[in-house]
Design an enzyme around this catalytic site. Structure first.
Site, PDB file in Angstrom:
ATOM      1  N   THR A 147    -110.102  -1.429 -27.801  1.00 23.56           N
ATOM      2  CA  THR A 147    -110.241  -2.868 -27.523  1.00 23.56           C
ATOM      3  C   THR A 147    -108.973  -3.600 -27.947  1.00 23.56           C
ATOM      4  O   THR A 147    -108.259  -3.130 -28.825  1.00 23.56           O
ATOM      5  CB  THR A 147    -111.432  -3.361 -28.368  1.00 23.56           C
ATOM      6  OG1 THR A 147    -112.603  -2.865 -27.773  1.00 23.56           O
ATOM      7  CG2 THR A 147    -111.517  -4.862 -28.493  1.00 23.56           C
ATOM      8  N   ARG A 198    -125.140  -2.825 -21.508  1.00 26.12           N
ATOM      9  CA  ARG A 198    -124.762  -3.027 -22.914  1.00 26.12           C
ATOM     10  C   ARG A 198    -123.611  -4.040 -23.024  1.00 26.12           C
ATOM     11  O   ARG A 198    -122.624  -3.971 -22.315  1.00 26.12           O
ATOM     12  CB  ARG A 198    -124.336  -1.683 -23.506  1.00 26.12           C
ATOM     13  CG  ARG A 198    -123.966  -1.734 -24.994  1.00 26.12           C
ATOM     14  CD  ARG A 198    -122.499  -1.782 -25.220  1.00 26.12           C
ATOM     15  NE  ARG A 198    -122.149  -1.654 -26.642  1.00 26.12           N
ATOM     16  CZ  ARG A 198    -120.954  -1.922 -27.141  1.00 26.12           C
ATOM     17  NH1 ARG A 198    -119.986  -2.313 -26.344  1.00 26.12           N
ATOM     18  NH2 ARG A 198    -120.705  -1.790 -28.417  1.00 26.12           N
ATOM     19  N   VAL A 199    -123.779  -4.993 -23.943  1.00 21.41           N
ATOM     20  CA  VAL A 199    -122.701  -5.929 -24.270  1.00 21.41           C
ATOM     21  C   VAL A 199    -122.410  -5.748 -25.753  1.00 21.41           C
ATOM     22  O   VAL A 199    -123.336  -5.658 -26.563  1.00 21.41           O
ATOM     23  CB  VAL A 199    -123.126  -7.385 -23.964  1.00 21.41           C
ATOM     24  CG1 VAL A 199    -122.100  -8.378 -24.500  1.00 21.41           C
ATOM     25  CG2 VAL A 199    -123.317  -7.587 -22.458  1.00 21.41           C
ATOM     26  N   GLY A 200    -121.125  -5.673 -26.109  1.00 18.95           N
ATOM     27  CA  GLY A 200    -120.759  -5.442 -27.509  1.00 18.95           C
ATOM     28  C   GLY A 200    -120.507  -6.736 -28.266  1.00 18.95           C
ATOM     29  O   GLY A 200    -120.985  -7.816 -27.883  1.00 18.95           O
ATOM     30  N   ASP A 201    -119.755  -6.632 -29.349  1.00 19.57           N
ATOM     31  CA  ASP A 201    -119.491  -7.783 -30.220  1.00 19.57           C
ATOM     32  C   ASP A 201    -118.400  -8.715 -29.695  1.00 19.57           C
ATOM     33  O   ASP A 201    -118.331  -9.878 -30.086  1.00 19.57           O
ATOM     34  CB  ASP A 201    -119.027  -7.280 -31.597  1.00 19.57           C
ATOM     35  CG  ASP A 201    -117.736  -6.459 -31.466  1.00 19.57           C
ATOM     36  OD1 ASP A 201    -117.772  -5.417 -30.759  1.00 19.57           O
ATOM     37  OD2 ASP A 201    -116.704  -6.854 -32.024  1.00 19.57           O
ATOM     38  N   THR A 245    -112.721  -5.159 -34.229  1.00 18.49           N
ATOM     39  CA  THR A 245    -112.753  -4.045 -33.276  1.00 18.49           C
ATOM     40  C   THR A 245    -113.458  -2.876 -33.949  1.00 18.49           C
ATOM     41  O   THR A 245    -113.600  -2.843 -35.164  1.00 18.49           O
ATOM     42  CB  THR A 245    -111.329  -3.668 -32.810  1.00 18.49           C
ATOM     43  OG1 THR A 245    -111.404  -2.526 -31.942  1.00 18.49           O
ATOM     44  CG2 THR A 245    -110.410  -3.323 -33.973  1.00 18.49           C
ATOM     45  N   GLY A 271    -119.244  -1.975 -32.117  1.00 20.39           N
ATOM     46  CA  GLY A 271    -119.691  -3.332 -31.835  1.00 20.39           C
ATOM     47  C   GLY A 271    -121.067  -3.668 -32.366  1.00 20.39           C
ATOM     48  O   GLY A 271    -121.324  -4.799 -32.806  1.00 20.39           O
TER      49      GLY A 271
HETATM   50  N1  ASP Z   1    -116.000  -3.479 -30.454  1.00 23.58           N
HETATM   51  C1  ASP Z   1    -115.961  -3.003 -29.090  1.00 23.58           C
HETATM   52  C2  ASP Z   1    -117.377  -2.878 -28.589  1.00 23.58           C
HETATM   53  O1  ASP Z   1    -118.203  -2.339 -29.309  1.00 23.58           O
HETATM   54  C3  ASP Z   1    -115.273  -1.683 -28.933  1.00 23.58           C
HETATM   55  C4  ASP Z   1    -113.935  -1.568 -29.624  1.00 23.58           C
HETATM   56  O2  ASP Z   1    -113.567  -2.401 -30.424  1.00 23.58           O
HETATM   57  O3  ASP Z   1    -113.224  -0.592 -29.359  1.00 23.58           O
HETATM   58  O4  ASP Z   1    -117.634  -3.261 -27.489  1.00 23.58           O
END
Ligand code: ASP
Length: 311
Positions: free
Chosen positions: A180, A208-211, A231, A234
């Site tokens: 990310t 799925r949606v992350g942070d 990062t 998430g």
């Molecule tokens: N934090 C991101 C997610 O979980 C992935 C990442 O940071 O590589 O969507």
């Protein structure tokens, strides 16, 4: 491996005391394979260079983090925009957000597939709507309304990621985060902004949606306290409200590096995962902390002749 982690990870931390306008960028916290490290470092350095030039030219922190994250999204070596990791179905599905620490305006897009630079659309969410987060087809429709070109979803997919997904599925492993991207900046007027963009986790469940697009989790900016971009895993970052939790500790007088270490320690001891984060303070301290084996990062401030990066 970022999650689950069975052995207590080592938390690493870099603190740079900057002067004048300053920024930090990241290209993800994970176990970056040796053959990909140079590309990550080069990408982070180019982003830090662009950001410092922009701040020195008088641009706002908000415009700067948008420009920096756009550059990182276009770098196919990184997991954002073009070159993102793929979900279980082999699709690149993107999340991004941006926050202005002056007035706490924040905009994000989630689960989009036809947008080349989601962070630019996230910025338009701030400027042209009264909403915080637009998802899926509604976000894509908004992007069209705002004049962004409609991409064919395959245009975001690079062969390296097709290969990575195939290999991952053959070994039946769980979803893992990748590289990310994110940036946090303070400009000459003391305004702080943060932005992030991602393809999420490799082999993620569709939907799925992350942070990354969630204010308080993947990012937060408040010019009075600081800016944070996260990062890594998430779900863990969201469960801890990591970005806002770090700033709450700083508001209570805690040193930013100690606050970052505490959150990363909790991510492992309570949830069994790892992450990384960037913090920029109102007095231009630049803090990077990570519990993953590596974190690609770049930094620059008014007192430096040229920006620096490491992966
Ligand atoms: N934090 C991101 C997610 O979980 C992935 C990442 O940071 O590589 O969507």
């Amino acid at each position: 491996m970022v999650f689950p982690v069975s052995r207590e990870p080592r938390i690493q931390c870099d603190v740079v005391r900057g002067t004048g306008p300053a920024l930090l960028v990241h290209g993800g916290a994970w176990d970056i394979p040796p053959e990909e490290r140079e590309a990550h470092e080069t990408g982070a350095l180019a982003a830090a260079r662009l950001g410092l030039g922009s701040l020195r030219g008088g641009a706002s922190a908000l415009d700067t983090v948008e420009a920096v994250v756009t550059l990182l999204e276009d770098d196919p070596a990184l997991n954002a925009g073009t070159g993102s990791v793929l979900n279980r179905r082999g699709e690149a599905v993107l999340d991004a957000s941006i926050m202005d620490g002056e007035d706490l305006r924040v905009g994000g897009v989630a689960a989009v597939r036809t947008i080349r630079n989601p962070v630019r659309v996230a910025r338009r969410v701030i400027e042209a709507t009264r909403q915080v987060l637009l998802a899926g087809p509604g976000a894509e429709e908004f992007a069209r309304e705002q004049g962004f070109e409609a991409l064919r979803p395959e245009e975001l997919v690079v062969p390296r990621e097709v290969e990575r997904l195939r290999d991952h599925q053959a070994r039946r492993r769980a979803a893992v985060p990748g590289d990310t991207v994110g940036a946090v900046a303070i400009d000459g007027a003391g305004r702080i902004a943060a932005a992030g963009s991602t393809g999420g986790t490799l082999n993620k469940r569709p939907g799925r949606v992350g942070d990354t697009p969630l204010p308080g989790a993947g990012l937060y900016a408040d010019s009075r306290v600081g800016g944070v971009a996260c990062t890594g895993w998430g779900e863990g970052i969201a469960r801890l409200s990591m970005a806002r939790a770090v700033l709450a500790r700083m508001e209570g007088g805690q040193d930013p590096a100690d606050a970052a270490r505490e959150l990363l320690a909790a991510c492992w001891s309570r949830l069994g995962g790892t992450a990384g984060l960037l913090i920029v303070t109102p007095d231009a301290r630049l803090v990077t902390a990570w519990s993953t084996p590596r974190m690609a990062r770049g930094w620059a401030h008014g007192g430096m002749e040229t920006p620096a990066a490491a992966a």
